[in-house]
Scaffold this motif. Structure first.
Motif, PDB file in Angstrom:
ATOM      1  N   ARG A   1       0.829  -1.212   0.000  1.00  0.00           N
ATOM      2  CA  ARG A   1       0.000   0.000   0.000  1.00  0.00           C
ATOM      3  C   ARG A   1       0.861   1.258   0.000  1.00  0.00           C
ATOM      4  NH1 ARG A   1      -3.527  -1.299   5.030  1.00  0.00           N
ATOM      5  NH2 ARG A   1      -4.041   0.902   4.929  1.00  0.00           N
TER       6      ARG A   1
ATOM      7  N   HIS B   1       0.838   4.214  -2.964  1.00  0.00           N
ATOM      8  CA  HIS B   1       0.601   5.639  -2.726  1.00  0.00           C
ATOM      9  C   HIS B   1       1.797   6.477  -3.170  1.00  0.00           C
ATOM     10  CE1 HIS B   1      -3.290   5.942  -0.740  1.00  0.00           C
ATOM     11  NE2 HIS B   1      -3.029   4.803  -0.159  1.00  0.00           N
TER      12      HIS B   1
ATOM     13  N   TYR C   1      -3.668  14.516   0.488  1.00  0.00           N
ATOM     14  CA  TYR C   1      -4.121  13.251   1.074  1.00  0.00           C
ATOM     15  C   TYR C   1      -3.040  12.183   0.925  1.00  0.00           C
ATOM     16  CZ  TYR C   1      -6.176   8.621   1.133  1.00  0.00           C
ATOM     17  OH  TYR C   1      -6.405   7.298   1.382  1.00  0.00           O
ATOM     18  N   ARG C   2      -2.457  12.098  -0.267  1.00  0.00           N
ATOM     19  CA  ARG C   2      -1.447  11.062  -0.507  1.00  0.00           C
ATOM     20  C   ARG C   2      -0.214  11.282   0.380  1.00  0.00           C
ATOM     21  NH1 ARG C   2      -3.217   7.694  -4.168  1.00  0.00           N
ATOM     22  NH2 ARG C   2      -4.452   8.458  -5.908  1.00  0.00           N
TER      23      ARG C   2
ATOM     24  N   TRP D   1      -0.208  12.712   3.327  1.00  0.00           N
ATOM     25  CA  TRP D   1      -0.628  12.307   4.672  1.00  0.00           C
ATOM     26  C   TRP D   1      -0.665  10.778   4.779  1.00  0.00           C
ATOM     27  CZ3 TRP D   1      -5.095   9.522   5.854  1.00  0.00           C
ATOM     28  CH2 TRP D   1      -5.361   9.361   7.212  1.00  0.00           C
ATOM     29  N   ARG D   2      -1.203  10.118   3.749  1.00  0.00           N
ATOM     30  CA  ARG D   2      -1.324   8.659   3.760  1.00  0.00           C
ATOM     31  C   ARG D   2       0.052   8.010   3.745  1.00  0.00           C
ATOM     32  NH1 ARG D   2      -4.173   5.290   6.082  1.00  0.00           N
ATOM     33  NH2 ARG D   2      -4.508   3.367   4.996  1.00  0.00           N
TER      34      ARG D   2
ATOM     35  N   ARG E   1       1.423   8.243   7.229  1.00  0.00           N
ATOM     36  CA  ARG E   1       0.769   7.276   8.116  1.00  0.00           C
ATOM     37  C   ARG E   1       1.227   5.842   7.835  1.00  0.00           C
ATOM     38  NH1 ARG E   1      -2.953   8.891  12.210  1.00  0.00           N
ATOM     39  NH2 ARG E   1      -3.612   6.757  12.002  1.00  0.00           N
ATOM     40  N   LEU E   2       1.338   5.495   6.549  1.00  0.00           N
ATOM     41  CA  LEU E   2       1.771   4.144   6.201  1.00  0.00           C
ATOM     42  C   LEU E   2       3.238   3.922   6.567  1.00  0.00           C
ATOM     43  CD1 LEU E   2      -0.110   3.626   2.835  1.00  0.00           C
ATOM     44  CD2 LEU E   2      -0.439   2.354   4.946  1.00  0.00           C
TER      45      LEU E   2
END
Length: 139
Positions: free
Chosen positions: A88, A92, A105-106, A108-109, A112-113
């Motif tokens: 994942r 991203h 968003y990407r 931030w993602r 987080r990942l």
């Protein structure tokens, strides 16, 4: 019917449960403390068996064994999730240059990942350490 001289008058509160009678406190402030009635068996103190030997070492050994089992299970679960998290994260990262509306968003993602991958790797390593018999005290 209860004995009117035992001080309980029939009620049972957490401070004055069945099998106990109240006596004046030694401090003279009007409070009461509960003592056992004569003739009732005294229970062993916490941390000691009826034979008188300490059980704290047995309790600690059981606790450490349980913590070790938890660390091993957590490490196994984290190791199982790690390939999916990495997949994942790469997906991203590959799409970051796409739609500029989705870029925040990407990013931030991805953060987080990345944090989740680091946590999963740490837990997997702790599981390996626990499986070999030691625990990392830095937690």
């Amino acid at each position: 019917m209860s004995d009117p001289h035992d001080g309980s008058y029939g009620e049972q509160t957490p401070d004055r449960a069945a099998g106990f009678r109240s006596v004046p406190s030694r401090r003279g402030r009007g409070g009461t403390r509960a003592i056992q009635k004569p003739g009732q068996a005294e229970l062993p103190r916490p941390g000691y068996q009826r034979g008188g030997g300490p059980v704290m070492e047995d309790w600690k050994a059981g606790l450490w064994a349980e913590l070790r089992a938890i660390e091993i299970a957590t490490g196994d679960a984290a190791a199982a999730q790690l390939p999916a998290l990495l997949r994942r994260l790469q997906r991203h990262q590959a799409r970051l240059g796409g739609n500029p509306m989705l870029a925040p968003y990407r990013r931030w993602r991805i953060r987080r990942l990345t944090r989740a991958v680091a946590d999963a790797r740490w837990h997997a390593e702790q599981g390996r350490v626990a499986r070999l018999g030691g625990l990392d005290p830095r937690r």
